[in-house]
Motif scaffolding. Structure first.
Motif, PDB file in Angstrom:
ATOM      1  N   UNK A 211       9.494 -49.646  45.922  1.00 25.06           N
ATOM      2  CA  UNK A 211      10.622 -50.510  46.266  1.00 25.06           C
ATOM      3  C   UNK A 211      11.903 -49.710  46.035  1.00 25.06           C
ATOM      4  N   UNK A 212      13.021 -50.293  46.430  1.00 23.68           N
ATOM      5  CA  UNK A 212      14.295 -49.569  46.305  1.00 23.68           C
ATOM      6  C   UNK A 212      14.610 -49.212  44.848  1.00 23.68           C
ATOM      7  N   UNK A 213      14.191 -50.077  43.934  1.00 23.56           N
ATOM      8  CA  UNK A 213      14.447 -49.796  42.518  1.00 23.56           C
ATOM      9  C   UNK A 213      13.745 -48.518  42.076  1.00 23.56           C
ATOM     10  N   UNK A 214      12.571 -48.214  42.660  1.00 20.58           N
ATOM     11  CA  UNK A 214      11.852 -46.980  42.314  1.00 20.58           C
ATOM     12  C   UNK A 214      12.612 -45.756  42.813  1.00 20.58           C
ATOM     13  N   UNK A 215      13.215 -45.885  44.002  1.00 22.73           N
ATOM     14  CA  UNK A 215      14.019 -44.775  44.539  1.00 22.73           C
ATOM     15  C   UNK A 215      15.191 -44.482  43.599  1.00 22.73           C
ATOM     16  N   UNK A 216      15.843 -45.523  43.142  1.00 23.40           N
ATOM     17  CA  UNK A 216      16.981 -45.347  42.241  1.00 23.40           C
ATOM     18  C   UNK A 216      16.538 -44.830  40.868  1.00 23.40           C
ATOM     19  N   UNK A 217      15.329 -45.221  40.443  1.00 29.83           N
ATOM     20  CA  UNK A 217      14.829 -44.850  39.124  1.00 29.83           C
ATOM     21  C   UNK A 217      14.407 -43.389  39.049  1.00 29.83           C
ATOM     22  N   UNK A 218      13.729 -42.902  40.100  1.00 33.08           N
ATOM     23  CA  UNK A 218      13.077 -41.597  40.011  1.00 33.08           C
ATOM     24  C   UNK A 218      13.684 -40.510  40.905  1.00 33.08           C
ATOM     25  N   UNK A 219      14.674 -40.842  41.732  1.00 33.00           N
ATOM     26  CA  UNK A 219      15.280 -39.834  42.613  1.00 33.00           C
ATOM     27  C   UNK A 219      16.797 -39.926  42.548  1.00 33.00           C
ATOM     28  N   UNK A 220      17.438 -38.975  43.205  1.00 28.56           N
ATOM     29  CA  UNK A 220      18.902 -38.975  43.296  1.00 28.56           C
ATOM     30  C   UNK A 220      19.377 -39.477  44.655  1.00 28.56           C
ATOM     31  N   UNK A 221      18.454 -40.026  45.452  1.00 26.71           N
ATOM     32  CA  UNK A 221      18.826 -40.517  46.775  1.00 26.71           C
ATOM     33  C   UNK A 221      19.717 -41.752  46.670  1.00 26.71           C
ATOM     34  N   UNK A 222      20.618 -41.880  47.624  1.00 30.37           N
ATOM     35  CA  UNK A 222      21.469 -43.058  47.712  1.00 30.37           C
ATOM     36  C   UNK A 222      20.807 -44.066  48.654  1.00 30.37           C
ATOM     37  N   UNK A 223      20.623 -45.270  48.170  1.00 32.35           N
ATOM     38  CA  UNK A 223      20.014 -46.315  48.994  1.00 32.35           C
ATOM     39  C   UNK A 223      21.136 -46.948  49.820  1.00 32.35           C
ATOM     40  N   UNK A 224      21.504 -46.259  50.898  1.00 28.94           N
ATOM     41  CA  UNK A 224      22.611 -46.705  51.733  1.00 28.94           C
ATOM     42  C   UNK A 224      22.140 -46.895  53.166  1.00 28.94           C
ATOM     43  N   UNK A 225      23.105 -47.017  54.071  1.00 27.95           N
ATOM     44  CA  UNK A 225      22.779 -47.253  55.484  1.00 27.95           C
ATOM     45  C   UNK A 225      21.960 -46.110  56.065  1.00 27.95           C
ATOM     46  N   UNK A 226      22.302 -44.880  55.713  1.00 26.00           N
ATOM     47  CA  UNK A 226      21.560 -43.726  56.235  1.00 26.00           C
ATOM     48  C   UNK A 226      20.122 -43.728  55.732  1.00 26.00           C
TER      49      UNK A 226
END
Length: 254
Positions: A211-226
């Motif tokens: 889920x998006x929370x995992x992306x924020x937890x374990x990576x430096x990716x920005x969960x944005x429009x791109x």
């Protein structure tokens, strides 16, 4: 009154003088010796006028060429920067290329002999006790070319695979915690474990998802429009599917 009369006289005299000059020039044009010179002068004026028109067109052409060369120069500079960026940021998912050198009696390599590319050694299989974690396969060139232009916008082939690599890091980090014995967990890992379990549904049973929370937890990716644009590409290429429920979107690896 006297001043106005003087001005009027001066104006009339000026007009008379101009008429005299005009008549004098007209009379000069009727003289045979001067008429030839005047005709030649008129022809020269026409030639000079044509040359000026050609010169003006040439100047316009040179200005357009100068503008085009500037645009080309700027484009080449951007391409050069892109090449430098690619050289400095070679994706880690690309296989390494090793050139083998064969020595023949200590002599140099034959310039006509093709270079041999050594295939990367296959990765060792994990031990039986280690559970494998499913990852998202990288996008191939053919798949990238098949993505509609409106969908990929300005995303490049390398950028898409770089993001896939980051998403895989989140998947691995999440499922390492889920596969970890509970006794060896610290408080942070235990809280994450319970969150992961709560997010599972009957539709995700037996599947790997984040889920998006995992992306924020374990990576430096920005969960944005791109980022969401890239998720659409992964769904288009059948790398992911969505399972919604409980106000949460689960991205399942297919």
């Amino acid at each position: 009154m006297a001043s106005d009369l003087e001005q009027l006289c001066s104006h009339v005299n000026e007009k008379i003088g101009n008429i005299k000059k005009t008549l004098s020039l007209r009379n000069c044009g009727q003289e045979p010796t001067l008429k030839t010179i005047l005709n030649k002068t008129g022809d020269d004026i026409i030639i000079v006028n044509e040359l000026l028109n050609k010169l003006e067109l040439e100047i316009q052409y040179q200005e357009q060429m100068n503008s085009s060369l500037k645009e080309l120069c700027e484009s080449l500079e951007e391409d050069y920067k892109d090449v430098e960026h690619l050289e400095e940021n070679i994706p880690s998912h690309l296989p390494p290329v090793t050139v083998t050198q064969s020595s023949v009696k200590g002599s140099d390599l034959d310039s006509e002999e093709p270079l041999k590319v050594v295939e990367p050694a296959p990765t060792k299989k994990p031990p039986k006790e280690q559970r494998s974690i499913k990852e998202i396969p990288f996008i191939t060139c053919d798949e990238f070319n098949g993505i509609p232009a409106y969908m990929k916008s300005r995303l490049t082939y390398c950028k898409i695979n770089e993001v896939i690599e980051e998403i895989n890091k989140a998947v691995i980090s999440k499922y390492k915690i889920l596969h970890q014995p509970k006794k060896s967990m610290n408080s942070v890992a235990r809280n994450l474990y319970h969150r992961f379990i709560d997010q599972e549904t009957k539709d995700t049973k037996g599947h790997y998802f984040i889920v998006e929370a995992d992306i924020k937890e374990f990576t430096t990716l920005k969960v944005d429009k791109k980022f969401h644009m890239l998720l659409n590409i992964l769904r288009h290429c059948r790398r992911l599917s969505e399972v919604r429920g409980g106000g949460l979107t689960r991205y399942v690896i297919t």
